[in-house]
Write an enzyme that holds these catalytic residues in place. Sequence first.
Site, short mmCIF file in Angstrom:
data_model
loop_
_atom_site.label_atom_id
_atom_site.label_comp_id
_atom_site.label_asym_id
_atom_site.label_seq_id
_atom_site.Cartn_x
_atom_site.Cartn_y
_atom_site.Cartn_z
N LYS A 38 0.84 -1.20 0.00
CA LYS A 38 0.00 0.00 0.00
C LYS A 38 0.88 1.26 0.00
CE LYS A 38 -0.31 -0.41 5.05
NZ LYS A 38 -1.08 -1.10 6.11
N TYR A 264 14.03 31.06 6.11
CA TYR A 264 12.79 31.75 6.48
C TYR A 264 12.72 32.01 7.98
CZ TYR A 264 10.79 30.89 1.85
OH TYR A 264 10.53 30.88 0.51
C1 LIG Z 1 -0.30 -2.10 6.80
C2 LIG Z 1 -0.88 -3.38 7.23
C3 LIG Z 1 -0.06 -4.53 7.40
C4 LIG Z 1 1.44 -4.48 7.28
O1 LIG Z 1 2.02 -4.23 8.55
P1 LIG Z 1 3.61 -4.16 8.74
O2 LIG Z 1 3.78 -3.79 10.16
O3 LIG Z 1 4.07 -3.09 7.80
O4 LIG Z 1 4.15 -5.49 8.37
C5 LIG Z 1 -0.69 -5.73 7.66
N1 LIG Z 1 -2.03 -5.81 7.81
C6 LIG Z 1 -2.83 -4.74 7.71
C7 LIG Z 1 -4.29 -4.90 7.91
C8 LIG Z 1 -2.29 -3.49 7.43
O5 LIG Z 1 -3.08 -2.41 7.34
#
Ligand SMILES: *Cc1c(COP(=O)(O)O)cnc(C)c1O
Length: 369
Positions: A38, A264
């Site tokens: 993702k 800035y």
């Molecule tokens: C993002 C996510 C993961 C991955 O978790 P990690 O700690 O990055 O391995 C797994 N399951 C769900 C439902 C997630 O949203």
Amino acid sequence: MSKATETLLEIDLTALAHNYRYLTAKLKPTTKVLAVVKAYGYGSDAVAMAKELVPLGVDYFAVAYASEGEVLRNAAIETPILVLHPLPANFEPIINRCLEPSIYSRKMLTDFIAFAEGKQQKQYPIHLKFNTGLNRLGFTESDISFIAETVAKTNSVVVKSAFSHLAASEDLSEKPFTQQQLDRFRSISEKLSAKLGYKPLLHTLNTSGIVNYPEAQYDMVRTGIGLQGFGNSDEENKHLIPIATLKTVISQIHTIEAGETVGYNRAFSASEVTKTATLPIGHADGISRAFGNGKGWVTIHGRKAPIVGNVCMDMIMVDISEITCEEGDEVIVFGKNPTAEKLSESINSIPYELLTAVSQRVKRVVCRK
Ligand SMILES: *Cc1c(COP(=O)(O)O)cnc(C)c1O
């Protein structure tokens, strides 16, 4: 390795393959692996990651939103893709692109079934998400009868998997809470299989779950940050290799006289003669303003150059008084040293946030080291 001549995020596919093999070696040979890609593959390059992982035998991908799944399909990735947070507005692309929704509420279930029926779908794979303590998305145990009755009334969907997500799998002081989540998941999955009359795939471990609760690997595990090279513990980090390196270059060097200010709001005021380098990377590229005023740093020729003054939208200035360097020299923001984890700690953040913050303006370059 090519020298950076602009800001780039380099993605090392050899490191990705190493991380995949290291994590899967912890599993039973029959346990399936879902790679969480993702948010552009945690800020890296989801398509390049997926193309590397398919030949390695990955069983599933997960994305947060349907549009991210479409990107993988457009790149000819045919592996099943779980959409963790589908919204009714995305049912159309989900079915059109063979994406598999995580269904987390009674309304989502009935809405999706109605949609799938309207599209003349048969046995369309859905995944049931259960809330066992994170309190973010998910059904509870009391929804099981409703789910089973609703699913039994239609031939349009089939429950491919049931899953839950741990709230604190990396934190061993929360072991009793995690154990309670795992117990709830066990009870839910047993009840669900009995009511459905078939056994969906079960999965509940994320990366730190794989490390800390291997007994709960069930049929599949989901790893995201581990593939990026972070195990949420110093011990695990020793075995993993960060896949992303954020590099930039020195645009200009200034000598600041005592009493002059930099940037800035004149946030930095030189108490002595100070040499600064201006770099073409700023908060629009993912370097939060929180890194300003000495909290964050970059590495030039292996030496730390603290950020001076406020982070600008497109630039930062760093203190190079103690470093011999010139315009055009390469600068490392994060990678193997410092890691994204180490740099993120300086602003009380986590590598998940720093990695995913690298904006799409930054060119991604895939390499093998
Ligand atoms: C993002 C996510 C993961 C991955 O978790 P990690 O700690 O990055 O391995 C797994 N399951 C769900 C439902 C997630 O949203």
